[in-house]
Design a protein around this motif. Structure first.
Motif, PDB file in Angstrom:
ATOM      1  N   ARG A   5    -136.518 -24.493  27.764  1.00 27.12           N
ATOM      2  CA  ARG A   5    -137.384 -23.518  26.946  1.00 27.12           C
ATOM      3  C   ARG A   5    -137.839 -22.448  28.292  1.00 27.12           C
ATOM      4  N   ASP A   6    -138.592 -22.980  29.226  1.00 24.21           N
ATOM      5  CA  ASP A   6    -138.998 -22.177  30.258  1.00 24.21           C
ATOM      6  C   ASP A   6    -137.868 -21.524  31.251  1.00 24.21           C
ATOM      7  N   TYR A  42    -132.500 -23.542  19.493  1.00 26.76           N
ATOM      8  CA  TYR A  42    -133.149 -24.647  19.121  1.00 26.76           C
ATOM      9  C   TYR A  42    -134.628 -24.345  19.668  1.00 26.76           C
ATOM     10  N   HIS A  43    -135.134 -23.893  20.673  1.00 27.80           N
ATOM     11  CA  HIS A  43    -136.283 -23.201  21.200  1.00 27.80           C
ATOM     12  C   HIS A  43    -136.768 -21.780  20.463  1.00 27.80           C
ATOM     13  N   GLY A  53    -142.673 -16.034  21.845  1.00 30.78           N
ATOM     14  CA  GLY A  53    -142.770 -16.955  22.929  1.00 30.78           C
ATOM     15  C   GLY A  53    -142.974 -16.172  24.236  1.00 30.78           C
TER      16      GLY A  53
END
Length: 181
Positions: A5-6, A42-43, A53
């Motif tokens: 994710r990051d 997915y994220h 995000g």
């Protein structure tokens, strides 16, 4: 170790900063993050989710920076100005994330959402400066000086020859007696 994710958010920031919003397609972000498109989805299920995000990341980093401003051993004003100046850098990557968000600020579908997130960053810093300076006008002046330094950081403009942040802080101490600038 950085999670997927990051890495996706890092890649998105890099693409926005280096090449602009047009280059930050989902495929390009996935490739730059070295994840599959399915891994990216997915994220972040959509481009809008990716923007959200990034804005969440900005707000989180801003809150952490406000905590650092408040707890700086040499005072909030000195910390704010030093970390706003070219080369000063802010811990936690708030400067980089802020710059990436600025790149998407004029997008028609995200404009208000971005402006709202940037307003949170502004309010976080002002509140932290207000914790040190009782006078709201002086806190705002300190913030405006820091914002001017920050603009130089974002644009790569150096400080005037022979002048540095410590010179600025020394002069500001005359006007901000309540601050441990």
């Amino acid at each position: 170790m950085t999670g997927a994710r990051d890495r996706v958010l890092d890649a998105y920031e890099t693409l926005l900063i280096d090449h602009g919003p047009g280059s930050a397609t989902l495929d390009a972000v996935a490739a730059a993050a070295e994840v599959s498109k399915g891994g990216l989805l997915y994220h972040f299920a959509s481009k809008d989710a990716l923007v959200t995000g990034l804005l969440d990341r900005l707000r989180e980093r801003s809150a952490a920076d406000a905590d650092a401003i408040r707890s700086a051993p040499d005072g909030a004003v000195a910390y704010y100005l030093r970390t706003s100046a070219p080369g000063g850098g802010t811990p936690g990557g708030v400067t980089r994330t802020y710059l990436a968000v600025l790149r998407i600020s004029d997008g028609s579908s995200t404009g208000q959402e971005v402006r709202d997130a940037l307003a949170v960053v502004d309010a976080d810093a002002f509140a932290a400066l207000r914790d040190e300076l009782e006078d709201p006008v002086l806190a705002w002046l300190a913030q405006l000086v820091g914002d001017g330094l920050y603009l130089r950081t974002l644009t790569g403009t150096p400080l005037p020859p022979g002048l540095g942040v410590e010179d600025l802080l020394a002069r500001m101490r005359r006007y901000l007696p309540a601050a441990e600038a």
